[in-house]
Design an enzyme around this catalytic site. Structure first.
Site, PDB file in Angstrom:
ATOM      1  N   PRO A   9       0.846  -1.179  -0.054  1.00 55.05           N
ATOM      2  CA  PRO A   9      -0.003   0.065   0.075  1.00 55.05           C
ATOM      3  C   PRO A   9       0.873   1.327   0.039  1.00 55.05           C
ATOM      4  O   PRO A   9       1.759   1.443   0.752  1.00 55.05           O
ATOM      5  CB  PRO A   9      -0.786  -0.046   1.283  1.00 55.05           C
ATOM      6  CG  PRO A   9      -0.206  -1.249   2.206  1.00 55.05           C
ATOM      7  CD  PRO A   9       0.561  -2.191   1.145  1.00 55.05           C
ATOM      8  N   ASN A  10       0.241   2.424  -0.703  1.00 58.97           N
ATOM      9  CA  ASN A  10       0.911   3.428  -0.945  1.00 58.97           C
ATOM     10  C   ASN A  10       2.208   3.469  -1.681  1.00 58.97           C
ATOM     11  O   ASN A  10       2.561   4.727  -1.842  1.00 58.97           O
ATOM     12  CB  ASN A  10       0.865   4.226   0.501  1.00 58.97           C
ATOM     13  CG  ASN A  10      -0.404   4.590   1.415  1.00 58.97           C
ATOM     14  OD1 ASN A  10      -1.304   4.696   0.405  1.00 58.97           O
ATOM     15  ND2 ASN A  10      -0.385   3.764   2.274  1.00 58.97           N
ATOM     16  N   ARG A  17       5.448  12.519  -1.267  1.00 62.29           N
ATOM     17  CA  ARG A  17       5.608  13.118  -0.061  1.00 62.29           C
ATOM     18  C   ARG A  17       6.744  12.275   0.475  1.00 62.29           C
ATOM     19  O   ARG A  17       7.135  11.340   0.160  1.00 62.29           O
ATOM     20  CB  ARG A  17       4.356  13.207   0.808  1.00 62.29           C
ATOM     21  CG  ARG A  17       3.790  14.252   0.848  1.00 62.29           C
ATOM     22  CD  ARG A  17       2.313  14.151   1.640  1.00 62.29           C
ATOM     23  NE  ARG A  17       1.273  13.887   0.779  1.00 62.29           N
ATOM     24  CZ  ARG A  17       0.631  14.711  -0.235  1.00 62.29           C
ATOM     25  NH1 ARG A  17       1.245  15.882  -0.291  1.00 62.29           N
ATOM     26  NH2 ARG A  17      -0.347  14.431  -0.731  1.00 62.29           N
ATOM     27  N   TYR A  22      11.845   8.207   1.636  1.00 66.97           N
ATOM     28  CA  TYR A  22      11.538   7.273   0.567  1.00 66.97           C
ATOM     29  C   TYR A  22      12.085   7.720  -0.816  1.00 66.97           C
ATOM     30  O   TYR A  22      12.062   6.937  -1.985  1.00 66.97           O
ATOM     31  CB  TYR A  22      10.093   6.958   0.273  1.00 66.97           C
ATOM     32  CG  TYR A  22       9.416   6.368   1.438  1.00 66.97           C
ATOM     33  CD1 TYR A  22       9.481   5.261   2.166  1.00 66.97           C
ATOM     34  CD2 TYR A  22       8.272   7.116   2.002  1.00 66.97           C
ATOM     35  CE1 TYR A  22       9.076   4.702   3.217  1.00 66.97           C
ATOM     36  CE2 TYR A  22       7.700   6.792   3.098  1.00 66.97           C
ATOM     37  CZ  TYR A  22       8.269   5.497   3.950  1.00 66.97           C
ATOM     38  OH  TYR A  22       7.508   5.076   5.019  1.00 66.97           O
ATOM     39  N   ASN A  73       7.916  -5.795  -0.784  1.00 66.34           N
ATOM     40  CA  ASN A  73       7.983  -4.820  -0.150  1.00 66.34           C
ATOM     41  C   ASN A  73       6.462  -4.674   0.263  1.00 66.34           C
ATOM     42  O   ASN A  73       5.468  -4.181  -0.342  1.00 66.34           O
ATOM     43  CB  ASN A  73       8.332  -3.749  -0.850  1.00 66.34           C
ATOM     44  CG  ASN A  73       8.490  -2.487   0.408  1.00 66.34           C
ATOM     45  OD1 ASN A  73       7.870  -2.450   1.405  1.00 66.34           O
ATOM     46  ND2 ASN A  73       8.803  -1.280  -0.081  1.00 66.34           N
ATOM     47  N   ALA A  76       3.116  -1.103   4.524  1.00 62.80           N
ATOM     48  CA  ALA A  76       2.659  -1.142   6.146  1.00 62.80           C
ATOM     49  C   ALA A  76       2.153  -2.301   6.680  1.00 62.80           C
ATOM     50  O   ALA A  76       2.039  -2.833   7.784  1.00 62.80           O
ATOM     51  CB  ALA A  76       1.370  -0.010   6.178  1.00 62.80           C
ATOM     52  N   GLU A  97      12.536  -9.940   1.321  1.00 65.33           N
ATOM     53  CA  GLU A  97      12.033  -8.589   1.685  1.00 65.33           C
ATOM     54  C   GLU A  97      12.727  -7.743   1.377  1.00 65.33           C
ATOM     55  O   GLU A  97      14.001  -7.322   1.658  1.00 65.33           O
ATOM     56  CB  GLU A  97      11.745  -8.903   3.238  1.00 65.33           C
ATOM     57  CG  GLU A  97      10.815  -7.809   3.863  1.00 65.33           C
ATOM     58  CD  GLU A  97      10.896  -7.729   5.314  1.00 65.33           C
ATOM     59  OE1 GLU A  97      11.690  -8.433   5.832  1.00 65.33           O
ATOM     60  OE2 GLU A  97       9.855  -7.023   5.987  1.00 65.33           O
ATOM     61  N   HIS A  99      12.764  -2.867   1.926  1.00 61.93           N
ATOM     62  CA  HIS A  99      12.601  -1.721   2.257  1.00 61.93           C
ATOM     63  C   HIS A  99      13.192  -0.661   1.835  1.00 61.93           C
ATOM     64  O   HIS A  99      14.334  -0.719   1.997  1.00 61.93           O
ATOM     65  CB  HIS A  99      11.928  -1.689   3.793  1.00 61.93           C
ATOM     66  CG  HIS A  99      11.296  -2.802   4.301  1.00 61.93           C
ATOM     67  ND1 HIS A  99       9.844  -2.695   4.274  1.00 61.93           N
ATOM     68  CD2 HIS A  99      11.346  -3.963   5.000  1.00 61.93           C
ATOM     69  CE1 HIS A  99       9.144  -3.740   4.675  1.00 61.93           C
ATOM     70  NE2 HIS A  99      10.169  -4.186   5.099  1.00 61.93           N
ATOM     71  N   ARG A 106      13.574   3.234  12.761  1.00 65.02           N
ATOM     72  CA  ARG A 106      12.398   4.392  12.453  1.00 65.02           C
ATOM     73  C   ARG A 106      11.221   3.753  13.978  1.00 65.02           C
ATOM     74  O   ARG A 106      11.992   3.310  14.888  1.00 65.02           O
ATOM     75  CB  ARG A 106      11.624   3.966  11.405  1.00 65.02           C
ATOM     76  CG  ARG A 106      12.477   4.519  10.040  1.00 65.02           C
ATOM     77  CD  ARG A 106      11.625   4.359   8.857  1.00 65.02           C
ATOM     78  NE  ARG A 106      10.505   5.358   9.111  1.00 65.02           N
ATOM     79  CZ  ARG A 106       9.585   5.279   7.882  1.00 65.02           C
ATOM     80  NH1 ARG A 106       9.578   4.518   6.809  1.00 65.02           N
ATOM     81  NH2 ARG A 106       8.447   5.885   8.002  1.00 65.02           N
TER      82      ARG A 106
HETATM   83  O1  CA2 Z   1      10.547   1.585   3.566  1.00 66.11           O
HETATM   84  C1  CA2 Z   1       9.523   0.896   3.200  1.00 66.11           C
HETATM   85  O2  CA2 Z   1       9.907   0.605   1.920  1.00 66.11           O
HETATM   86  C2  CA2 Z   1       8.461   0.753   3.829  1.00 66.11           C
HETATM   87  O3  CA2 Z   1       7.849  -0.676   3.285  1.00 66.11           O
HETATM   88  C3  CA2 Z   1       7.426   1.681   3.329  1.00 66.11           C
HETATM   89  C4  CA2 Z   1       5.945   1.773   4.030  1.00 66.11           C
HETATM   90  C5  CA2 Z   1       6.269   2.043   5.558  1.00 66.11           C
HETATM   91  O4  CA2 Z   1       4.916   1.615   6.119  1.00 66.11           O
HETATM   92  C6  CA2 Z   1       7.126   0.805   5.775  1.00 66.11           C
HETATM   93  O5  CA2 Z   1       7.351   0.783   7.436  1.00 66.11           O
HETATM   94  C7  CA2 Z   1       8.306   0.717   5.507  1.00 66.11           C
HETATM   95  C8  CA2 Z   1       5.206   2.970   3.524  1.00 66.11           C
HETATM   96  C9  CA2 Z   1       5.248   3.027   1.896  1.00 66.11           C
HETATM   97  C10 CA2 Z   1       4.338   4.649   1.805  1.00 66.11           C
HETATM   98  O6  CA2 Z   1       4.852   5.352   0.806  1.00 66.11           O
HETATM   99  C11 CA2 Z   1       4.584   6.719   0.607  1.00 66.11           C
HETATM  100  C12 CA2 Z   1       4.558   7.019  -0.707  1.00 66.11           C
HETATM  101  C13 CA2 Z   1       4.279   8.433  -0.855  1.00 66.11           C
HETATM  102  C14 CA2 Z   1       3.993   9.271   0.223  1.00 66.11           C
HETATM  103  C15 CA2 Z   1       4.329   8.677   1.364  1.00 66.11           C
HETATM  104  C16 CA2 Z   1       4.540   7.648   1.691  1.00 66.11           C
END
Ligand code: CA2
Length: 145
Positions: A9-10, A17, A22, A73, A76, A97, A99, A106
Site C-alpha cells: 500500500p501507498n 511526499r 522514501y 515490499n 505498512a 523482503e 524496504h 524508525r
Molecule cells: O521503507 C519501506 O519501503 C516501507 O515498506 C514503506 C512503507 C512503510 O509503512 C514501511 O514501514 C516501510 C510506507 C510506504 C508509503 O509510501 C509513501 C508514498 C508516498 C508518500 C508517503 C509514503
C-alpha cells in the site's frame, strides 16, 4: 527464471511526499529500475502493486507454479499482516523482503516484520538499490538449489 515483485500500500504514491524517507523518484521510476535490474540479472519479472491486503494474498497464492521466487515490499502490511506471512509460508516459494527506508531506525511499531519471517533475507535502507540486490540474491539462491 521468473520472479514476482510485489509492492504494498501507498508505494504507488512514491515521490509525492516524504522524499527524505522514501526518495524523490516516483513509482514509474521504480518500475523502470526493476525492469533494468531484471535485465541485468537475466531474469524475467512481473510487477504487482496493491493497496489491499487480500489482493496481495491472492497474488502470492497465484504465484505458486508460475514464478520461481518473490521479492516483496509489503509496506505498512509488513508490520501487521499475518495473512501475508501465512500466504508466503503456504506457497513456500523463496522470498526476499525489501524496504526503501531503514525500518530498524524508525518507530517502534515498524520493528516487527511478519512477512520477513517467511523471507530468506531483508534489504532495507538502500532505496531502489535494495530491489536490485534482492533480485540478484534471489536469482543466485534459486540457481544454487
Ligand atoms: O521503507 C519501506 O519501503 C516501507 O515498506 C514503506 C512503507 C512503510 O509503512 C514501511 O514501514 C516501510 C510506507 C510506504 C508509503 O509510501 C509513501 C508514498 C508516498 C508518500 C508517503 C509514503
Amino acid at each position: 527464471m521468473k520472479l514476482l515483485v510485489i509492492n504494498g500500500p501507498n508505494l504507488n504514491l512514491l515521490g509525492l511526499r516524504e522524499p527524505e524517507i522514501y526518495g524523490k523518484q516516483d513509482y514509474a521510476a521504480l518500475l523502470d529500475f526493476l525492469k533494468n535490474s531484471a535485465a541485468e540479472a537475466g531474469v524475467e519479472i512481473e510487477c504487482f502493486q496493491s493497496n489491499h491486503e487480500g489482493a496481495i494474498v491472492d497474488a502470492i497464492q497465484a504465484a505458486w507454479g508460475v514464478f520461481d521466487g518473490i521479492v516483496i515490499n509489503p509496506a505498512a502490511y509488513t508490520h501487521t499482516s499475518v495473512a501475508i506471512l501465512d500466504a508466503l509460508k503456504a506457497v513456500a516459494l523463496p522470498a526476499v523482503e525489501v524496504h526503501l527506508s531503514d525500518v530498524k531506525a524508525r518507530e517502534s511499531f515498524r520493528q516487527v516484520s511478519y512477512a520477513g519471517m517467511a523471507c530468506l533475507k531483508t534489504f532495507m535502507g538502500l532505496g531502489f538499490e535494495g530491489y536490485r540486490q534482492a533480485i540478484l540474491f534471489l536469482r543466485d539462491e534459486i540457481k544454487r538449489r
